[in-house]
Design a protein around this motif. Structure first.
Motif, PDB file in Angstrom:
ATOM      1  N   LYS A  69       0.852  -1.182   0.000  1.00  0.00           N
ATOM      2  CA  LYS A  69       0.000   0.000   0.000  1.00  0.00           C
ATOM      3  C   LYS A  69       0.893   1.239   0.000  1.00  0.00           C
ATOM      4  O   LYS A  69       2.038   1.193   0.447  1.00  0.00           O
ATOM      5  CB  LYS A  69      -0.917  -0.026   1.218  1.00  0.00           C
ATOM      6  CG  LYS A  69      -1.849  -1.215   1.154  1.00  0.00           C
ATOM      7  CD  LYS A  69      -2.829  -1.221   2.269  1.00  0.00           C
ATOM      8  CE  LYS A  69      -3.735  -2.425   2.053  1.00  0.00           C
ATOM      9  NZ  LYS A  69      -4.495  -2.787   3.174  1.00  0.00           N
ATOM     10  N   LYS A  70       0.391   2.361  -0.507  1.00  0.00           N
ATOM     11  CA  LYS A  70       1.214   3.572  -0.665  1.00  0.00           C
ATOM     12  C   LYS A  70       1.813   4.053   0.647  1.00  0.00           C
ATOM     13  O   LYS A  70       2.957   4.463   0.682  1.00  0.00           O
ATOM     14  CB  LYS A  70       0.395   4.683  -1.304  1.00  0.00           C
ATOM     15  CG  LYS A  70       0.104   4.412  -2.748  1.00  0.00           C
ATOM     16  CD  LYS A  70      -0.362   5.636  -3.445  1.00  0.00           C
ATOM     17  CE  LYS A  70      -0.629   5.264  -4.900  1.00  0.00           C
ATOM     18  NZ  LYS A  70      -0.366   6.322  -5.790  1.00  0.00           N
ATOM     19  N   HIS A  71       1.090   3.980   1.719  1.00  0.00           N
ATOM     20  CA  HIS A  71       1.611   4.489   2.991  1.00  0.00           C
ATOM     21  C   HIS A  71       2.638   3.541   3.622  1.00  0.00           C
ATOM     22  O   HIS A  71       3.285   3.896   4.587  1.00  0.00           O
ATOM     23  CB  HIS A  71       0.461   4.776   3.968  1.00  0.00           C
ATOM     24  CG  HIS A  71      -0.289   3.551   4.393  1.00  0.00           C
ATOM     25  ND1 HIS A  71      -1.273   2.979   3.627  1.00  0.00           N
ATOM     26  CD2 HIS A  71      -0.166   2.785   5.506  1.00  0.00           C
ATOM     27  CE1 HIS A  71      -1.749   1.911   4.246  1.00  0.00           C
ATOM     28  NE2 HIS A  71      -1.095   1.762   5.382  1.00  0.00           N
ATOM     29  N   ASP A  72       2.810   2.341   3.053  1.00  0.00           N
ATOM     30  CA  ASP A  72       3.778   1.385   3.594  1.00  0.00           C
ATOM     31  C   ASP A  72       5.222   1.774   3.279  1.00  0.00           C
ATOM     32  O   ASP A  72       6.154   1.222   3.852  1.00  0.00           O
ATOM     33  CB  ASP A  72       3.504  -0.023   3.071  1.00  0.00           C
ATOM     34  CG  ASP A  72       2.231  -0.621   3.660  1.00  0.00           C
ATOM     35  OD1 ASP A  72       1.724  -0.064   4.649  1.00  0.00           O
ATOM     36  OD2 ASP A  72       1.755  -1.629   3.119  1.00  0.00           O
ATOM     37  N   ASP A  73       5.430   2.718   2.362  1.00  0.00           N
ATOM     38  CA  ASP A  73       6.788   3.162   2.021  1.00  0.00           C
ATOM     39  C   ASP A  73       7.525   3.729   3.227  1.00  0.00           C
ATOM     40  O   ASP A  73       8.736   3.652   3.319  1.00  0.00           O
ATOM     41  CB  ASP A  73       6.756   4.227   0.923  1.00  0.00           C
ATOM     42  CG  ASP A  73       6.288   3.649  -0.404  1.00  0.00           C
ATOM     43  OD1 ASP A  73       6.281   2.412  -0.547  1.00  0.00           O
ATOM     44  OD2 ASP A  73       5.933   4.442  -1.287  1.00  0.00           O
ATOM     45  N   SER A  74       6.780   4.325   4.151  1.00  0.00           N
ATOM     46  CA  SER A  74       7.413   4.974   5.290  1.00  0.00           C
ATOM     47  C   SER A  74       7.625   4.031   6.485  1.00  0.00           C
ATOM     48  O   SER A  74       8.242   4.425   7.464  1.00  0.00           O
ATOM     49  CB  SER A  74       6.565   6.165   5.736  1.00  0.00           C
ATOM     50  OG  SER A  74       5.278   5.719   6.125  1.00  0.00           O
ATOM     51  N   LEU A  75       7.130   2.798   6.400  1.00  0.00           N
ATOM     52  CA  LEU A  75       7.281   1.859   7.517  1.00  0.00           C
ATOM     53  C   LEU A  75       8.726   1.384   7.638  1.00  0.00           C
ATOM     54  O   LEU A  75       9.418   1.208   6.629  1.00  0.00           O
ATOM     55  CB  LEU A  75       6.371   0.642   7.329  1.00  0.00           C
ATOM     56  CG  LEU A  75       4.869   0.894   7.360  1.00  0.00           C
ATOM     57  CD1 LEU A  75       4.110  -0.401   7.067  1.00  0.00           C
ATOM     58  CD2 LEU A  75       4.442   1.468   8.693  1.00  0.00           C
ATOM     59  N   LYS A  83       3.859  -6.875   8.962  1.00  0.00           N
ATOM     60  CA  LYS A  83       2.679  -6.711   8.104  1.00  0.00           C
ATOM     61  C   LYS A  83       2.636  -7.736   6.959  1.00  0.00           C
ATOM     62  O   LYS A  83       1.568  -8.249   6.637  1.00  0.00           O
ATOM     63  CB  LYS A  83       2.658  -5.300   7.522  1.00  0.00           C
ATOM     64  CG  LYS A  83       1.416  -5.012   6.733  1.00  0.00           C
ATOM     65  CD  LYS A  83       1.275  -3.559   6.418  1.00  0.00           C
ATOM     66  CE  LYS A  83      -0.062  -3.329   5.739  1.00  0.00           C
ATOM     67  NZ  LYS A  83      -0.355  -1.931   5.581  1.00  0.00           N
TER      68      LYS A  83
END
Length: 132
Positions: A69-75, A83
């Protein structure tokens, strides 16, 4: 038959059986790769395709046709592993030049051995960037 003659036949028979068994143990290395860590061990290369989630000395490859998902780049790495735990391979990238690699690319990697850990680990021998 004398005892000496029976003994000679028995020894010849044992030697012949040993040579037949020794000949059957011969294996060919055609199509295989010599393992650089153990010259006697022969490794068969495997490959996997996926999306590069993290790049460093150790990388994370998302497999099984999953897309992040797009917001997973910052994890960070532990959260990514948690996840996507069933769809990841942790890659040792120290044997390859990673200057062309960047996060989010679809790549195919080749490796000799997949270590059964959680997530699985592999030392990448080579890679290819797949352009969609």
């Amino acid at each position: 038959m004398s005892f000496k003659f029976k003994k000679i036949i028995c020894v010849r028979l044992i030697i012949m059986i040993f040579l037949i068994l020794l000949g059957g143990c011969h294996s060919t290395t055609k199509g295989n790769i010599k393992n650089p860590h153990n010259q006697n061990k022969i490794a068969t290369p495997f490959s996997k395709k996926g999306i590069l989630l993290y790049k460093g000395e150790t990388g994370l490859l998302l497999i099984n046709n999953k897309s992040p998902k797009k917001h997973d780049d910052s994890l960070d790495t532990p959260l990514l592993v948690d996840k996507y735990k069933h769809d990841l391979i942790m890659m040792d990238l120290t044997k390859v030049d990673t200057t062309e690699l960047s996060k989010g690319q679809t790549i195919e990697i080749w490796f000799d051995e997949l270590q059964e850990s959680f997530p699985p680990k592999a030392t990448v021998e080579k890679y290819k960037i797949i352009i969609d």
